[in-house]
Design an enzyme around this catalytic site. Structure first.
Site, PDB file in Angstrom:
ATOM      1  CB  THR A 234     -11.747 -17.402   6.478  1.00  0.00           C
ATOM      2  OG1 THR A 234     -11.838 -15.999   6.693  1.00  0.00           O
ATOM      3  CG2 THR A 234     -13.010 -18.072   6.944  1.00  0.00           C
ATOM      4  CB  CYS A 235      -7.227 -14.393   7.585  1.00  0.00           C
ATOM      5  SG  CYS A 235      -7.009 -14.698   9.344  1.00  0.00           S
ATOM      6  CB  VAL A 236      -4.402 -18.349   9.044  1.00  0.00           C
ATOM      7  CG1 VAL A 236      -3.590 -17.085   9.003  1.00  0.00           C
ATOM      8  CG2 VAL A 236      -5.296 -18.389  10.278  1.00  0.00           C
TER       9      VAL A 236
END
EC number: 2.3.2.26
Length: 1006
Positions: free
Chosen positions: A973-975
């Site tokens: 989810t960070c990218v």
């Protein structure tokens, strides 16, 4: 005697050769001064001698007149001697004689027809002498005698034995003369000179009270002297402070019954020209003597009374009638800030006067006047002036009107006077300052006040009620305006507000039209009031639309792109120098973070529109402006791209333990400039730094984890409504310094998300979002917080029985740590029962306490942190629903075509790969909730970006994750990355993908 001194001294010997020229000049000057002094002595001696001779002759003449007066004090000669000598002793003797047994003989002097004219002339002068004597010493015994005679002199029956049918004319002639020579000033002086403690025992006051009203029983109403006397009564007698306390009770009854209020219409256009303090006492006395007689006054008299009090109120400074006692409820000071005229501070009022003035604002008084006064124009002007003069009690006035069939009045004013007016019409935008529209302004402004007040205690069920609008019974329970009415009315208000923001105050002359309408405000004040009502109506439309599409937009009046560029330029100019000061409405302020919406409108018409009536501009346009504001701020700070971390030499490096994300974030980011790039390094459970370089994705991972922790309701900082919307915990624990610091931290973190465009999958309660935007919350917002309390208050509002039977008082019960305590909503609230008259105030105060006061400190701390990141004026461009979209994305169907067009592929994948084609086939078959689950699985937020997936940063990405057919898809989810195995079968892909997105199996933050 003075011969030698006057002889000129001549020096026959000639000038001495040793004498200088200067000495000669000094000697000459000295002799000249000596001669001048001698001349003055002679003149003064002559004047003294003349004065002495005059006094001697005057004493002789006076003595002779006194002898003639003593010989026959009732003859024409005796009266003439009395009038000329003005002797107080003789006057006392004369009035004593007349009072006892000489009245008949006194009047007989005028019996011969040839003496009547002389007698009347002399009696005028003697009457004035009596009045002056009383005014100078009303407490002496002789004044009682004089007053007894005066009451006879001002009685036509006293003249009838001598003058017959001309008795009234004779009495009127004397009355006119004394009126012209200060009749009411002398009576006022006498009343004022008697101390209040002596009022009950004073023998003079009963006569003075009779004399105060006597001219009105003598003069005809058509006589100009009658109107003159009425004005003098108002400006000399009824301005006496504490007049009811200065008069014995019996005389007070006489005064109240004989005041000529039935003829007040004779002076309705002539406001007494007295000092502000005297006007206050005049209002207090008028209300005291007149309010019990409203129902008995003729229609014209009551209308004139209302007009007179209205004019007096409009002539007073704002707050002149406010007692300003401690604990007075906070009020909106828009009117005070924008009132026309100089600010005047009056001396403190006596509590007894204050108590009488309070009657003006009471529900009973307003109900009585509203019922008796038939003229809607006079009533509206009176109520508008009453609300204007006391901002602290404006709400009390409007609530009192509501209680007395306010719904019917709202409906009548709108349909009869406002709907047909030219104000706010699409074709009449340039006629706001036309004096022909003055009456319409009176009705429009009062309607705006009254309806806006009604909205504060009107739930959505009432607002959207479809009850027949013609019904007046229990009108308080229904929206007095139909939705069609509101559509038209809101458009009128919108056109007016836009014009007043778009055109500078200097372009409109506020004086003629507003003054003629009896409005104390300038255009800025009028604009603020209209804006407040407009925003309240728009808030209802935002929750449940009832207006046509594009109803609120005014973009047809200008070029949108030019508006955007100009707004961005104006904002940049205001914030280019944070140390520069500007003067706004007489106040010096710094532009950065300190300008209110009102002040901003003064400096920039476009920013004024965006901050006060933002819904006039399309939402996407405002979002683009918001993004540009942030971009300009980032450029000014040396960060050209706020989303990129590449090439930045100066970063703040922070180590975060995965086991303590929230606490480490709180501790280590407290003093960090969050607008700059933050490089996050995670530390695992063994204390080892995790490999990798933060290019933005690790920070988002940290941010996502942080939000999950800090917004967890189990932490004690937040509570959730039944719709799972968050708001600050109102518990006392949440107001402790440590907790407030956490709220500030969370505010800064969310500000960081807004600054960098990171979507947050957190929903906030509307009433809490309103605090972010500087708006108030009312009863309609309470339904989301406490449905049971909302239903209870709605029941109370509609209760047809006696509210006192419910045993409610002005307190609220709060339970903390298992203990319930009672908090007063107003001073002495526990002893103030809820009645039919004050129940609207109770409903408002309960709602205000639960929605605002309980979370005031928490909200302020949160907003303080948010303001460190986002300028408040940027946030004010949105309402609650729009701001939630800006924060967490739009709550609408996910456009798969838009998502597909902005998806990036990695590894073995491209848009034509069989697995990718199968993936999109599967996603297109998903329902709405399944699509939202997929988006949440990949990006941590289930809502798409407002302006489409092109705004999702980084872009939605798909990368291959091996060929194991049993493996579930995972996500970073960070990218915003979906790691999708190379599935060979579309059915398998669908099964595995659904399992992952619905159960978070294979969820990967790394």
């Amino acid at each position: 005697m003075f011969a030698d001194e006057r002889r000129r001294k001549i020096n026959l010997g000639g000038a001495s050769s040793a004498q200088s020229h200067a000495i000669i000049l000094d000697q000459a000057k000295a002799r000249r001064l000596e001669r001048e002094a001698l001349r003055r002595k002679q003149e003064q001696a002559t004047r003294i001698q003349a004065w002495w001779r005059g006094q001697r002759e005057a004493r002789l003449v006076r003595a002779r007149m006194q002898e003639l007066f003593a010989q026959d004090m009732f003859s024409i000669t005796g009266l003439r001697c009395l009038a000329l000598t003005c002797d107080e002793t003789a006057l006392e003797s004369w009035s004593t004689a007349v009072s006892q047994d000489g009245a008949l003989a006194f009047r007989s002097a005028a019996a011969p027809h040839q003496h009547q004219t002389s007698w009347l002339i002399l009696m005028r002068q003697i009457t004035l002498l009596l009045l002056k004597s009383v005014a100078n010493s009303p407490r002496l015994n002789r004044s009682v005698v004089h007053l007894r005679v005066l009451t006879s002199i001002f009685s036509p029956s006293w003249y009838r034995p001598t003058f017959g049918s001309e008795a009234t004319d004779a009495c009127a002639a004397i009355t006119r003369y004394t009126l012209d020579h200060g009749y009411y000033s002398l009576i006022s002086q006498a009343i004022f000179a008697i101390p209040i403690p002596e009022a009950k025992t004073s023998q003079s006051l009963p006569y003075l009270v009779v004399l105060a009203t006597q001219p009105f029983s003598i003069l005809a109403t058509s006589d100009p002297a009658y109107s003159f006397a009425l004005e003098a009564l108002l400006s000399r007698i009824l301005v006496i402070p504490l007049l009811p306390n200065r008069i014995p009770i019996a005389s007070l009854t006489h005064l109240a019954g004989h005041l000529p209020f039935s003829t007040l219409n004779l002076v309705e256009d002539r406001v007494p020209q007295v000092a502000h303090e005297d006007r206050v006492h005049l209002v207090a006395n008028l209300v005291t003597f007149t309010s019990p007689r409203y129902s008995k006054l003729p229609k014209a008299a009551l209308e004139a009374y209302a007009g007179l009090v209205t004019a007096l109120l409009n002539a007073l400074p704002i707050n002149a009638l406010d007692a300003r006692h401690p604990g007075v409820e906070e009020y909106d000071s828009d009117m005070e800030a924008h009132a026309e005229g100089d600010v005047v501070t009056l001396p403190p009022l006596d509590p007894r006067t204050t108590k009488r003035l309070d009657v003006l604002f009471s529900t009973a008084h307003i109900q009585s006047l509203t019922s008796a006064l038939q003229s809607r124009t006079a009533l509206v002007k009176f109520l508008l002036s009453l609300a204007t003069i006391s901002p602290a009690r404006k709400d009390d006035v409007l609530r009192a009107v509501q209680v007395n069939n306010g719904g019917g009045l709202v409906r009548e004013i709108y349909r009869v006077y406002v709907r047909s007016s030219a104000l706010g019409k699409d074709t009449e935008m340039n006629t706001l300052a036309d004096t022909a529209n003055a009456p319409s302004w009176t009705y429009l402004l009062f309607l705006t006040y009254l309806y806006n007040q009604a909205l504060t205690t009107m739930g959505d069920d009432e607002f959207f009620s479809t009850a027949a609008p013609s019904s007046t019974e229990r009108s308080i329970e229904r929206n007095p305006l139909s939705l069609d009415d509101l559509t038209t009315f809101s458009r009128q208000l919108m056109n007016i507000a836009f014009t007043l923001y778009w055109r500078t105050p200097g372009e409109l002359s506020s004086g003629p039209v507003l003054a003629r309408a009896g409005i104390r405000l300038n255009w800025e004040g009028v604009r603020d009031i209209i804006t407040k009502c407009l925003v309240a109506i728009h808030a209802r439309d935002s929750r449940k639309p009832f207006t046509p599409q594009d109803h609120w937009l005014v973009t047809s009046n200008f070029d949108v792109q030019s508006f955007v560029e100009a707004a961005i330029f104006e904002e940049k100019e205001l914030t280019s120098d944070s140390n520069a000061e500007v003067v706004v409405s007489g106040t010096r302020v710094r532009p950065t973070h300190s300008l209110s919406a009102r002040q901003l409108a003064y400096l920039s018409p476009r920013l004024g529109i965006l901050n006060n009536i933002p819904f006039a501009i399309p939402f996407p346009v405002r979002v683009s402006i918001f993004r540009r504001f942030i971009q300009n701020d980032a450029i000014a700070r040396g960060t050209p791209d706020r989303y990129s971390f590449q090439g930045m030499s100066h970063r703040t490096r922070v180590h975060i333990r995965r086991s303590s994300v929230a606490q480490d974030g709180f501790d280590k980011l407290a003093g960090v400039d969050l607008k700059g790039p933050i490089e996050i390094t995670f530390v695992d459970q063994f204390g080892q730094e995790e490999a990798g370089i933060d290019g933005g994705g690790v920070f988002k991972e940290f941010f996502t984890s942080l939000c999950k922790e800090v917004f967890d309701t189990d932490r004690g900082l937040w509570l959730a409504t039944k719709k799972n919307e968050l708001y600050p915990n109102p518990h006392a624990y949440a107001t402790e310094p440590h907790s407030l610091n956490w709220y500030r931290f969370v505010g800064r973190i969310l500000g960081k998300a807004l600054y960098q465009g990171i979507l947050v999958d957190v929903g906030f309660a509307g009433f809490f979002l309103a605090k972010w935007l500087g708006k108030q919350s009312y009863l309609d917002d309470l339904a989301s917080l406490d449905p049971d309390l909302y239903n209870g208050l709605t029941f109370l509002k509609h209760y047809e029985g006696n509210p006192e039977d419910l045993s409610l008082n002005f307190t609220v019960a709060i339970e903390e740590f298992g203990t319930t305590k009672s908090i007063d909503l107003i001073p002495n609230g526990s002893n103030t029962p809820v009645t039919r008259e004050n129940r609207l105030q109770y409903i408002y105060l309960i709602s205000h306490y639960r929605l605002s006061k309980q979370i005031k400190l928490q909200s302020e701390a949160f907003f303080e942190g948010l303001s460190d990141m986002i300028d408040p004026k940027w946030l004010r461009m949105f309402n609650q629903q729009e701001f939630q979209i800006l924060l967490g994305g739009v709550n609408s169907a996910i456009d798969i075509e838009d998502l597909r067009a902005h998806t990036v592929y990695g590894g073995l994948y491209d848009e034509k790969h069989p697995t990718i084609m199968a993936f999109w086939n599967v996603v297109e078959s998903f329902d709405h909730e399944q699509r939202r689950a997929l988006l949440r699985f990949v990006s941590s937020c289930s809502r798409p970006p407002l302006l489409g997936f092109k705004e999702l940063l980084p872009n939605f990405s798909i990368r291959d994750a091996g060929s194991d057919q049993t493996r579930l898809p995972t996500a970073s989810t960070c990218v915003n990355l979906l790691k999708l195995p190379l599935y060979q079968n579309e059915a398998v892909l669908r099964e595995k993908l659904l399992k992952s997105i619905t159960s978070n199996a294979g969820f990967d933050l790394s």
